[in-house]
Scaffold this motif. Sequence first.
Motif, short mmCIF file in Angstrom:
data_model
loop_
_atom_site.label_atom_id
_atom_site.label_comp_id
_atom_site.label_asym_id
_atom_site.label_seq_id
_atom_site.Cartn_x
_atom_site.Cartn_y
_atom_site.Cartn_z
N LEU A 201 40.69 44.91 38.99
CA LEU A 201 41.25 44.86 37.65
C LEU A 201 41.92 43.65 37.37
O LEU A 201 41.68 42.76 36.38
CB LEU A 201 42.10 46.15 37.53
CG LEU A 201 42.35 46.49 35.99
CD1 LEU A 201 40.95 46.68 35.25
CD2 LEU A 201 43.09 47.74 35.97
N THR A 202 42.79 43.06 38.33
CA THR A 202 43.50 41.87 38.14
C THR A 202 42.48 40.67 38.03
O THR A 202 42.83 39.78 37.21
CB THR A 202 44.27 41.57 39.53
OG1 THR A 202 43.77 41.56 40.87
CG2 THR A 202 45.50 42.53 39.40
N SER A 203 41.43 40.83 38.70
CA SER A 203 40.59 39.78 38.81
C SER A 203 39.55 39.65 37.45
O SER A 203 39.40 38.60 36.99
CB SER A 203 39.47 39.87 39.94
OG SER A 203 40.20 39.66 41.20
N TYR A 204 39.41 41.11 37.03
CA TYR A 204 38.55 41.06 36.02
C TYR A 204 39.30 40.66 34.78
O TYR A 204 38.75 39.90 34.05
CB TYR A 204 37.92 42.56 35.56
CG TYR A 204 37.14 42.53 34.38
CD1 TYR A 204 36.00 42.12 34.16
CD2 TYR A 204 37.74 43.45 33.36
CE1 TYR A 204 35.08 42.48 32.85
CE2 TYR A 204 36.85 43.81 32.22
CZ TYR A 204 35.85 43.32 32.01
OH TYR A 204 34.99 43.47 30.78
N LEU A 205 40.45 41.15 34.51
CA LEU A 205 41.35 40.84 33.31
C LEU A 205 42.29 39.62 33.22
O LEU A 205 42.79 39.14 32.59
CB LEU A 205 42.25 42.00 33.27
CG LEU A 205 41.76 43.38 32.67
CD1 LEU A 205 42.89 44.34 32.82
CD2 LEU A 205 41.03 43.36 31.57
N TYR A 257 56.71 41.76 38.73
CA TYR A 257 55.88 41.89 37.51
C TYR A 257 54.64 40.88 37.65
O TYR A 257 53.49 41.18 37.35
CB TYR A 257 56.52 41.39 36.24
CG TYR A 257 55.91 41.15 35.16
CD1 TYR A 257 55.68 42.17 34.27
CD2 TYR A 257 55.10 39.88 34.83
CE1 TYR A 257 54.96 42.14 33.03
CE2 TYR A 257 54.31 39.94 33.76
CZ TYR A 257 54.43 40.80 32.72
OH TYR A 257 53.52 40.76 31.60
N GLU A 258 54.95 39.71 38.51
CA GLU A 258 53.84 38.71 38.65
C GLU A 258 52.96 39.08 39.78
O GLU A 258 52.02 38.28 39.82
CB GLU A 258 54.43 37.40 38.55
CG GLU A 258 55.12 37.07 39.91
CD GLU A 258 56.67 37.54 39.81
OE1 GLU A 258 57.24 37.43 40.82
OE2 GLU A 258 57.13 38.32 38.89
N THR A 259 53.15 39.92 40.69
CA THR A 259 52.29 40.25 41.74
C THR A 259 50.74 40.39 41.32
O THR A 259 50.51 41.22 40.47
CB THR A 259 52.74 41.68 42.55
OG1 THR A 259 54.35 41.38 42.73
CG2 THR A 259 52.00 41.79 43.60
N SER A 265 43.74 35.82 43.11
CA SER A 265 44.13 34.49 43.58
C SER A 265 43.23 33.54 44.15
O SER A 265 42.98 32.44 43.62
CB SER A 265 45.44 34.41 44.76
OG SER A 265 46.49 35.19 44.48
N ASP A 266 42.07 34.16 44.76
CA ASP A 266 40.69 33.30 45.14
C ASP A 266 40.13 33.04 43.89
O ASP A 266 39.44 31.75 43.94
CB ASP A 266 40.17 34.14 46.25
CG ASP A 266 40.75 34.34 47.61
OD1 ASP A 266 41.67 33.72 48.03
OD2 ASP A 266 40.40 35.41 48.41
N LYS A 271 37.96 29.83 45.24
CA LYS A 271 37.55 30.15 46.64
C LYS A 271 36.66 31.15 46.61
O LYS A 271 36.28 31.79 45.59
CB LYS A 271 38.88 30.44 47.45
CG LYS A 271 39.70 29.44 47.68
CD LYS A 271 40.75 29.95 48.79
CE LYS A 271 42.11 28.96 48.94
NZ LYS A 271 43.07 29.71 49.38
N THR A 272 35.80 31.41 47.82
CA THR A 272 34.97 32.70 48.02
C THR A 272 35.90 33.70 47.75
O THR A 272 37.13 33.88 48.42
CB THR A 272 34.36 32.44 49.22
OG1 THR A 272 33.53 31.33 49.44
CG2 THR A 272 33.20 33.58 49.41
N THR A 273 35.37 34.82 47.34
CA THR A 273 36.19 36.09 47.17
C THR A 273 35.63 37.44 47.93
O THR A 273 34.54 37.20 48.46
CB THR A 273 36.33 36.59 45.82
OG1 THR A 273 35.14 37.32 45.19
CG2 THR A 273 36.84 35.36 44.75
#
Length: 309
Positions: A201-205, A257-259, A265-266, A271-273
């Motif tokens: 979810l963090t990556s998609y959004l 909050y910012e975690t 991050s990748d 970077k490769t994920t």
Amino acid sequence: MVKVAIAGIGGVGGYFGGKLAQYYQNSEEVAVYFIARGENEKVIRQQGISVETPSENFTAQPRLVTSDPLQIGEVDLLICCTKSYDLEQSITQLKPCISHNTVILPLLNGIDSYDRIKAVYPENEVWDGCVYIVSRLTAPGHITVSGDINSLFFGSEEGTIAKLEQVLQLFKAAGINATLSQNIQQTIWEKYLFISTIATLTSYLNASMGAILEKKESIDLLHSLLHEIMQIAKAKGIIVQPDTIQKITTRMAKLPYETTSSMHSDYLSGKTTEVDSLTGYVVKLGEQLQIPTPTYTQLYTALKAREAR
């Protein structure tokens, strides 16, 4: 002399390896080795590894840091903290460290590490493990931990009890918050429910955990992902508690909050994920078990397209 090698000195390997190296720095009974590459290896060799946490800062020097496993030789315990997409390649390269007596403990984000390592080293004792920590390699040789969660769980249904107990004591003496889990599959799946949904979810959004919890649409997406992965976990014989969704959102809310996730991050740094292990593997299991995963499939397809670009 018990020889312990940590492969992959990033956020996880750097923190837990750093704790071990600090405590056993002058020990005649335990030797701690780091397997690292490039600038990271160079800085640690010159200055040691520095670890910064909300409660303590310390610097530690392993017995040896090297990119060449031959310089270390066979070890008693090999802790793998590499990225999941590197697992087969790195575990094969580590052959000089592995005798038939070597115990291999992966501390990776996925849930299939045991099977993948066993395929390469079928004769070895391979344990299962997972960690809860928000930790990053923020500069070569420098680890930054945010939040106050730093737990390590490990175990094995077939492992030698004496070895499991010995490693537990070795961890605890070094000040590591370690638990020898009596049902490590349950423990790993509980972590996977959290890390898979959050990483996806963090990556998609392209959003932090705090930002996700602010919007109804993103909370609805989180719930959809959790419902799908929980159905798969149940089909795999994992006991899923009724309050799992509430526990996960509470855990998210307790973090700064910012975690965000290491996968996000990748993506941000190009970077490769670990999208195949953390998102695609759920889709794969869904197909195998004939359990629909429409939300996971949609987000996985979008993330793979982004990665291709």
